[in-house]
Design an enzyme around this catalytic site. Structure first.
Site, PDB file in Angstrom:
ATOM      1  CG  ASP A 206      -1.745   1.135   1.575  1.00 48.63           C
ATOM      2  OD1 ASP A 206      -1.621   2.105   0.648  1.00 48.63           O
ATOM      3  OD2 ASP A 206      -2.523   1.203   2.580  1.00 48.63           O
TER       4      ASP A 206
ATOM      5  CE1 TYR B  57      -9.613   8.511 -14.939  1.00 53.94           C
ATOM      6  CE2 TYR B  57      -7.271   9.005 -14.818  1.00 53.94           C
ATOM      7  CZ  TYR B  57      -8.576   9.416 -14.651  1.00 53.94           C
ATOM      8  OH  TYR B  57      -8.977  10.421 -14.063  1.00 53.94           O
TER       9      TYR B  57
ATOM     10  CB  VAL C 190      -3.702   4.943  -5.634  1.00 52.55           C
ATOM     11  CG1 VAL C 190      -3.576   5.634  -6.737  1.00 52.55           C
ATOM     12  CG2 VAL C 190      -2.396   4.965  -4.772  1.00 52.55           C
ATOM     13  CG  ASP C 191      -6.784  10.777  -6.011  1.00 54.83           C
ATOM     14  OD1 ASP C 191      -6.335  11.355  -5.176  1.00 54.83           O
ATOM     15  OD2 ASP C 191      -7.633  11.475  -6.980  1.00 54.83           O
TER      16      ASP C 191
ATOM     17  CB  SER D 147      -3.444   4.991 -16.418  1.00 52.67           C
ATOM     18  OG  SER D 147      -3.521   6.291 -16.802  1.00 52.67           O
TER      19      SER D 147
ATOM     20  N   GLY E 253      -5.751   1.419 -13.116  1.00 52.04           N
ATOM     21  CA  GLY E 253      -7.306   0.820 -12.271  1.00 52.04           C
ATOM     22  C   GLY E 253      -8.589   1.363 -13.040  1.00 52.04           C
TER      23      GLY E 253
HETATM   24  N1  AR6 Z   1      -1.429   1.595  -3.154  1.00 50.32           N
HETATM   25  C1  AR6 Z   1      -0.951   1.345  -4.273  1.00 50.32           C
HETATM   26  N2  AR6 Z   1      -1.478   0.951  -5.391  1.00 50.32           N
HETATM   27  C2  AR6 Z   1      -2.872   1.273  -5.012  1.00 50.32           C
HETATM   28  C3  AR6 Z   1      -3.653   1.378  -3.855  1.00 50.32           C
HETATM   29  C4  AR6 Z   1      -2.875   1.751  -2.920  1.00 50.32           C
HETATM   30  N3  AR6 Z   1      -3.384   2.164  -1.563  1.00 50.32           N
HETATM   31  N4  AR6 Z   1      -4.806   1.569  -4.040  1.00 50.32           N
HETATM   32  C5  AR6 Z   1      -4.949   1.224  -5.526  1.00 50.32           C
HETATM   33  N5  AR6 Z   1      -3.897   1.039  -6.062  1.00 50.32           N
HETATM   34  P1  AR6 Z   1      -6.302   3.775  -9.830  1.00 50.32           P
HETATM   35  P2  AR6 Z   1      -6.345   5.502 -12.203  1.00 50.32           P
HETATM   36  C6  AR6 Z   1      -3.543   0.556  -7.325  1.00 50.32           C
HETATM   37  O1  AR6 Z   1      -7.925   3.520 -10.084  1.00 50.32           O
HETATM   38  O2  AR6 Z   1      -6.639   3.968 -12.927  1.00 50.32           O
HETATM   39  C7  AR6 Z   1      -9.140   7.717  -9.031  1.00 50.32           C
HETATM   40  O3  AR6 Z   1     -10.606   7.719  -8.695  1.00 50.32           O
HETATM   41  C8  AR6 Z   1      -4.832   0.030  -7.963  1.00 50.32           C
HETATM   42  O4  AR6 Z   1      -4.795  -1.304  -7.824  1.00 50.32           O
HETATM   43  O5  AR6 Z   1      -6.199   4.145  -8.400  1.00 50.32           O
HETATM   44  O6  AR6 Z   1      -4.973   6.015 -12.617  1.00 50.32           O
HETATM   45  C9  AR6 Z   1      -8.721   9.260  -9.458  1.00 50.32           C
HETATM   46  O7  AR6 Z   1      -9.133  10.149  -8.707  1.00 50.32           O
HETATM   47  C10 AR6 Z   1      -4.121   0.379  -9.590  1.00 50.32           C
HETATM   48  O8  AR6 Z   1      -3.260  -0.826  -9.912  1.00 50.32           O
HETATM   49  O9  AR6 Z   1      -5.896   4.942 -10.509  1.00 50.32           O
HETATM   50  C11 AR6 Z   1      -8.985   9.099 -11.010  1.00 50.32           C
HETATM   51  O10 AR6 Z   1     -10.296   9.678 -11.345  1.00 50.32           O
HETATM   52  C12 AR6 Z   1      -3.508   1.543  -9.560  1.00 50.32           C
HETATM   53  O11 AR6 Z   1      -3.050   1.783  -8.221  1.00 50.32           O
HETATM   54  C13 AR6 Z   1      -8.822   7.910 -11.263  1.00 50.32           C
HETATM   55  O12 AR6 Z   1      -9.039   6.906 -10.340  1.00 50.32           O
HETATM   56  C14 AR6 Z   1      -4.166   2.623 -10.330  1.00 50.32           C
HETATM   57  O13 AR6 Z   1      -5.510   2.593 -10.040  1.00 50.32           O
HETATM   58  C15 AR6 Z   1      -7.349   7.512 -11.860  1.00 50.32           C
HETATM   59  O14 AR6 Z   1      -7.338   6.168 -12.319  1.00 50.32           O
END
Ligand code: AR6
Length: 172
Positions: A11, A122, A34-35, A118, A120
């Site tokens: 995490d 995206y 992650v955001d 991107s 997740g």
């Molecule tokens: N630590 C590390 N990686 C993580 C964590 C964590 N705590 N939580 C999730 N991931 P995403 P995106 C991974 O959807 O695709 C948001 O709502 C997750 O498994 O977080 O760039 C923003 O506000 C995946 O592999 O980001 C934007 O609207 C990776 O992080 C949108 O999502 C990215 O997933 C951005 O989408």
């Protein structure tokens, strides 16, 4: 190459580095994935600082303090939404990594951790995204090898396995 490249399962909000990268959206006002995790862990002061930044364009990056997370800084970058690959997605994703690294160096960061930007909500295909991540970082380090360690944080086993393969392929 002086900079050590690593990947770990975990995490990103708990990783002890100078800066963690956030896969944000262009509002920079929080979201899911992650955001959401970073905003929850860092606390409301992070949102207050983000409100002063005026958003962020896709492929660009902005820096804030880390507040309650162990990292001193959070570098917010906005990855592209995957639309099939013909909409400049690869260049934009590469820019996220490059601009995050440039910004990190400008505030003297030596250790930095990236999530799979991107990959997740995206919808970017993981194998393609991890290749871009690693290639961009290696290319950057050929010009400016000024970090101690760059870590790719994998939130699940699937991404970890993809990083394992790509690290082997690039022998890093
Ligand atoms: N630590 C590390 N990686 C993580 C964590 C964590 N705590 N939580 C999730 N991931 P995403 P995106 C991974 O959807 O695709 C948001 O709502 C997750 O498994 O977080 O760039 C923003 O506000 C995946 O592999 O980001 C934007 O609207 C990776 O992080 C949108 O999502 C990215 O997933 C951005 O989408």
């Amino acid at each position: 190459m002086k900079t050590k490249l690593t990947y770990i399962l975990g995490d990103i909000t708990t990783v002890r580095v100078d800066a963690i990268v956030n896969a944000a959206n262009s509002s920079l006002l929080g979201g899911g994935g992650v955001d959401g995790a970073i905003h929850r862990a860092a606390g409301v002061e992070l949102l207050a600082e983000c409100r002063t930044l005026g958003g962020c364009k896709t492929g660009e990056a902005k820096v804030t303090r880390g507040y309650k997370v162990p990292a001193k800084f959070v570098i917010h970058t906005v990855g592209p939404v995957w639309h099939g690959g013909n909409f400049n997605e690869a260049e934009l994703l590469s820019s996220c990594y490059r601009n995050s690294l440039l910004l990190a160096q400008s505030v003297d960061v030596k250790t930095i951790a990236f999530p799979a930007i991107s990959c997740g909500v995206y919808g970017y295909p993981i194998d393609k995204a991890t290749t871009i991540a690693l290639e961009t970082v290696i290319k950057f380090l050929k010009e400016r090898d000024e970090f101690d360690e760059i870590t790719f944080v994998c939130f699940d086993q699937e991404i970890l396995e993809v990083y394992r393969k790509i690290f082997k392929k690039y022998r890093v």
